[in-house]
Design a protein around this motif. Structure first.
Motif, PDB file in Angstrom:
ATOM      1  N   UNK A  27     -25.142 -28.823 -88.080  1.00  0.00           N
ATOM      2  CA  UNK A  27     -24.438 -29.586 -87.037  1.00  0.00           C
ATOM      3  C   UNK A  27     -22.933 -29.610 -87.238  1.00  0.00           C
ATOM      4  N   UNK A  28     -22.468 -29.144 -88.399  1.00  0.00           N
ATOM      5  CA  UNK A  28     -21.027 -29.093 -88.641  1.00  0.00           C
ATOM      6  C   UNK A  28     -20.369 -27.976 -87.851  1.00  0.00           C
ATOM      7  N   UNK A  29     -19.053 -27.852 -88.019  1.00  0.00           N
ATOM      8  CA  UNK A  29     -18.305 -26.831 -87.281  1.00  0.00           C
ATOM      9  C   UNK A  29     -18.649 -25.433 -87.796  1.00  0.00           C
ATOM     10  N   UNK A  30     -18.856 -24.512 -86.864  1.00  0.00           N
ATOM     11  CA  UNK A  30     -19.062 -23.105 -87.168  1.00  0.00           C
ATOM     12  C   UNK A  30     -17.949 -22.347 -86.456  1.00  0.00           C
ATOM     13  N   UNK A  31     -17.034 -21.795 -87.223  1.00  0.00           N
ATOM     14  CA  UNK A  31     -15.787 -21.245 -86.676  1.00  0.00           C
ATOM     15  C   UNK A  31     -15.706 -19.750 -86.968  1.00  0.00           C
TER      16      UNK A  31
END
Length: 1002
Positions: A27-31
């Protein structure tokens, strides 16, 4: 990677599958976009490696899941904290896992036992703030404490300035919990050599057994070839495995391993009582050699630190506004070097006694203030705590002070923290300077003289092939010197890409083979941060540099004056490239910088992230037209132009000014939005809006109009706009007050003139009460009031801003020419005359106007200190809380606010320790920036205002600050001018009351 390839992500690329899996499973940022990857391609070294992607996990389980997915996809993993490594430890071409945003908590604290367990992403200063209330601290006090994470410090085996007493990170790490590359979890702590007390699983126990066997087998080799200095952080800590003791701490093998052996999930730390008393002796030397030679004698007094500051750092510090007063207070004469000797015993009397012994010792060593240069010197004693803290801040900023040189060549870190035994320090530094001179350069030196570990940086331009070759030659010769003196080629900052290549010459072939064996045993597939410590590339492999051989910046059309810097765009390139990724903008408390990062904790929203994006954009690494692209606008969206970086960034990166340039490029290529027109042209239509104020204010009363403004003009429906009024400020005449009074010009800015004329009326009352002749000049031509052009600058309309400033200069220059001060109430408007005006005009009239521009409080303080200010003031309240405008803080103009308020009888003044209020002109009104605005305000400002008693005055000079306080805390904030006018009124009322009583008694 070739410049043109950066940012492209072909559909067939392996990273597409990796990104898709990560996006599904965490659910964290995937950049994985080019702009985000570019922001993680650098650390504080001179390297740049574009990662495959970046993950910012919300939980440790997510971090470990990301590791598992990357392993399945055949992608290497690099854990990252603050990204401040100086040797390239945190850059790689795989997946970067950023632990700093979410994984930053204290998991447990044992106050009595003086231990704690923390997540690896916690920042050192944040940890110590939480520990302080318990009387404890973690003393590995690195200079990057405001952004260095504990996980990163463990990875580097960080040392800090006080390791003389407290030791290194290794000495203060009790245990680690970590995942091996294959996903096996284990606790790495103290164990007996037979492992009878280990509760680890079979695979981890077997790993421990293999490592202890290696330590037993190689004990003699380790004893023979590991440097005998405390600051040895090169290679793997194989000495932790030898049978010197009945027990071995397996965590100490992971400390300093730079993320190459395991992925840390928890760190158990040893804590110490906080330092309660200190005394500093600033030892001055007329000879650098003598300073280095003296260090071995000064440590005999058992200080906790002896820190070097050389003449280069002193000179640069004098040119940096925030450090100049510190230099003036602590430095006597023109020394070649100073050694800051710190005593911190429990009893302050003991510290003072040692300070006295220090002066005696300097005399015994032959130093005196009246001696010839070689033995010139003495001690300046510093016992005042605030100045001690300021000196510590200056010393901690040493690296960045050195990097503030506005030239192509910069001090480069590659032989920076070699450590040699103290008796050899003077000879080593002298010979090292000779090495630099042979290669056509010179070096800067500072830091830990007490440990024989100096931060040494020769000045080189790594865009030039000849300087890269010089770097290589200097490294080889410098490391040869270190080996001769039996020192360590890595004394604090680790190996990374800079030094790993040289391990064989330092430790020998056999130990380097052992290093490789350890790496293979822990990580047989090379998943974890490969290329560091073992199997490293050449340190001068230019394809890995930030400035690669094909690095180019094509000529740019710029609007502002960047001539203080080198490079394309009239120097814009050089200004952007000043950012060295030191990360000072990532601090979470103290000062103002960087308010958007404090709210979001995103690399995109920190000054460093923006500067990196600009550098990549202007050098073509983010594709064509990147400078004016939507992605660039997104990068700068949360920059509130607070100007804190201009003042607080140690290398002076001025993102507010850079943003103006980028906005101008955006306007040139995309035109103006309706929002920009409404904001930028406010001074032009304000007069008309005032004549039809009820109609102009209709939007605030109509929910429908609010929605329409949000949809078509990007102005949040959740905000009420400042209300226009028909009774705008119009001065009664061009000049008011006694004709014989001292002259002063009052700058009636647009915001106070059309929205809050009470502030200008109050300022006139105060100035006239002080006996001043107040001029309110009109434009030389036309009837439209004068304006500083601030709103046009915020919309990128630089030519329009220049036009406004031309009108203003024409009106104010005759007064400035005869020395009349120009006083303003709105900090952002008045300080435009001291800042942006100089970037738009460099003629004598503009310089004179800027030189005579003062905030209202600066003028009053100046007059009071000169004995010219006589204001009959009365009591208006018992307490006041004050919020400083960002620009006041940036220009050192906030202290006068506190000083003026203390003129009011009986008023207790407390400053709110706040960053930007979050309103920042039009920023807080934006539909897409409203939430960010509130988040910034809620960090400290609004909670402080809500806690204040209703009878406490709330004071803020900024128009937007007052509106934010009103909207967020439902309190009316006052300008200082109104407080002083109220105080005058109270004094007048009291005087009349006294006179009436005397008359009645008469």
């Amino acid at each position: 990677m070739a410049a043109e390839a950066v940012g492209k992500s072909p559909k067939s690329a392996p990273e597409d599958g990796l990104a898709a899996r990560l996006a599904r499973e965490i659910t964290g940022d995937v950049l994985f976009d080019g702009f985000s990857r570019g922001r993680y391609a650098t650390d504080a070294s001179f390297y740049q490696i574009m990662p495959t992607g970046v993950v910012v996990p919300k939980t440790m389980d997510e971090a470990l899941r990301a590791l598992a997915i990357a392993r399945d996809e055949g992608v290497k993993v690099t854990p990252r904290g603050g990204g401040t490594s100086q040797c390239g430890q945190t850059v790689n071409d795989g997946l970067v896992v950023d632990l700093s945003k979410h994984l930053n908590k204290i998991l447990s604290l044992d106050v009595a036992g003086r231990t704690c367990v923390v997540e690896p992403g916690i920042v050192l200063d944040d940890l110590n703030r939480q520990l302080k209330k318990h009387g404890l601290w973690f003393p590995v006090d690195v200079s990057t404490a405001s952004r260095a994470t504990i996980g990163g410090m463990a990875g580097n085996n960080s040392c800090g300035g006080r390791s003389l007493r407290y030791g290194t990170m290794r000495d203060n790490t009790l245990s680690l919990e970590a995942s091996l590359a294959d996903g096996t979890l284990g606790r790495f702590g103290e164990v007996s050599r037979d492992l009878s007390d280990s509760d680890a699983g079979d695979s981890v126990r077997t790993l421990f057994r293999d490592m202890l066997d290696l330590g037993m087998r190689e004990a003699d080799e380790i004893a023979a070839h590991f440097p005998k200095v405390q600051r040895r952080v090169g290679g793997y800590n194989l000495d932790a495995l030898t049978p010197r003791n009945a027990r071995n701490n397996m965590a100490h093998l992971l400390v300093g391993s730079e993320g190459t052996l395991a992925f840390t999930t928890k760190v158990e730390l040893k804590l110490w009582p906080v330092i309660r008393n200190k005394a500093l002796g600033v030892c001055h030397f007329g000879s650098f050699y003598e300073a280095m030679d003296a260090a071995q004698h000064l440590v005999k007094l058992k200080p906790i630190a002896v820190e070097l500051v050389d003449r280069t750092m002193i000179a640069l510090g004098r040119d940096i506004a925030m450090f100049k007063p510190i230099i003036n207070a602590a430095i006597k004469g023109d020394p070649e070097a100073v050694l800051v000797v710190e005593f911190a015993e429990e009893d302050q009397a003991d510290n003072l006694a040692r300070l006295e012994q220090l002066t005696e010792l300097m005399g015994d060593l032959g130093f005196g203030w009246s001696n010839a240069p070689r033995k010139w010197g003495g001690v300046v004693e510093i016992t005042e705590p605030a100045l001690q803290s300021s000196i510590a801040d200056f010393r901690a900023a040493g690296l960045n002070v050195m990097m503030s040189m506005k030239q192509e060549g910069k001090p480069v870190s590659f032989v920076e923290d070699c450590a040699v035994p103290l008796p050899h320090l003077a000879d080593y530094t002298q010979r090292l300077n000779e090495v630099f001179a042979r290669h056509g350069t010179s070096g800067t030196m500072y830091a830990h003289a007490s440990e024989g570990c100096l931060h040494v940086r020769p000045v080189l331009n790594l865009k030039l092939d000849k300087d890269v070759k010089a770097m290589r030659a200097i490294a080889e010769e410098a490391f040869a010197l270190v080996r001769e003196y039996k020192g360590s080629h890595s004394g604090e900052h680790g190996d990374g890409l800079v030094r790993s290549e040289f391990h064989e010459s330092m430790f020998g072939e056999r130990l380097v083979a052992d290093f490789r064996a350890v790496k293979r045993r822990f990580d047989p597939d090379g998943v974890l941060n490969p290329g560091k410590i073992v199997d490293a590339p050449k340190m001068d492999e230019r394809s890995l540099f930030r400035f690669k051989p094909d690095y180019r910046v094509t000529e740019l059309k710029t609007k502002l004056d960047w001539s203080a810097y080198p490079g394309a765009g009239g120097g814009f390139q050089g200004a952007v490239e000043m950012c060295n990724n030191n990360g000072a903008c990532r601090k979470l408390e103290g000062g103002v910088m960087c308010p958007s990062y404090r709210a979001t904790r995103n690399e995109k929203d920190v000054t460093r992230g923006r500067a990196n994006t600009l550098r990549l954009a202007i050098s073509g690494q983010l594709g064509p037209d990147a400078l004016s692209s939507d992605e660039m606008m997104e990068t700068l969206k949360l920059c509130v132009s607070c100007k804190a970086c201009r003042h607080e960034c140690p290398v002076g990166v001025d993102m507010a000014k850079m943003k103006i340039e980028v906005l101008a490029a955006r306007v040139a290529s995309h035109g103006l939005t309706l929002h920009d027109r409404l904001v930028g042209y406010l001074p032009r239509y304000a007069g008309l809006a005032a004549r039809f104020a009820p109609l102009a204010n209709l939007r605030n009363r109509s929910p429908l109009l609010r929605k329409l403004f949000e949809r078509f003009a990007g102005i949040s429906a959740r905000r009420a706009l400042p209300a226009f009024r028909s009774d705008v400020f119009v001065p009664p005449t061009d000049s008011v007050g006694p004709e014989t009074g001292g002259e002063v010009v009052l700058f009636a800015d647009t915001f106070n003139r059309i929205y809050e004329r009470e502030n200008l009326d109050a300022a006139l009352r105060v100035l006239m009460a002080g006996g001043y002749r107040v001029h309110v000049p009109k434009p030389a031509t036309g009837t439209r009031p004068l304006c500083c052009g601030r709103t046009f600058l915020s919309a990128g309309l630089i030519d329009e801003a220049r036009s406004e400033l031309n009108r203003l200069v024409a009106a104010f220059a005759p007064f400035a020419a005869r020395g009349v001060p120009i006083v303003g109430l709105e900090p952002s408007c008045l300080l435009t005359l001291r800042d942006e005006l100089a970037s738009l005009r460099n003629d004598n009239d503009a310089k004179a106007v800027g030189a005579h521009a003062l905030t209202f409080e600066e003028f009053l303080v100046r007059e009071a200190e000169a004995g010219r200010l006589q204001l009959p003031l009365g009591s208006v309240a018992d307490k006041a809380i004050v919020h400083g405008h960002c620009h006041q803080k940036s220009f050192g103009a906030f202290k006068p606010v506190e000083q003026v308020l203390r003129l009011v009888p009986g008023l207790e003044v407390k400053t709110i320790e706040s960053s930007c209020c979050g309103m920042a002109g039009a920023f807080g009104y934006g539909a897409d920036t409203y939430d960010g605005s509130i988040e910034m305000a809620e960090l400290s400002l609004l909670p402080a205002v809500r806690k204040a008693d209703p009878s406490t005055l709330v004071i803020a000079d900024g128009t937007s600050c007052r509106h934010q306080i009103h909207d967020g805390a439902q309190r009316e904030a006052l300008h200082v001018a109104r407080v002083l006018a109220m105080s005058l009124d109270r004094a007048e009322t009291n005087s009349k009351s006294t006179a009436a009583k005397e008359t009645s008694h008469g």
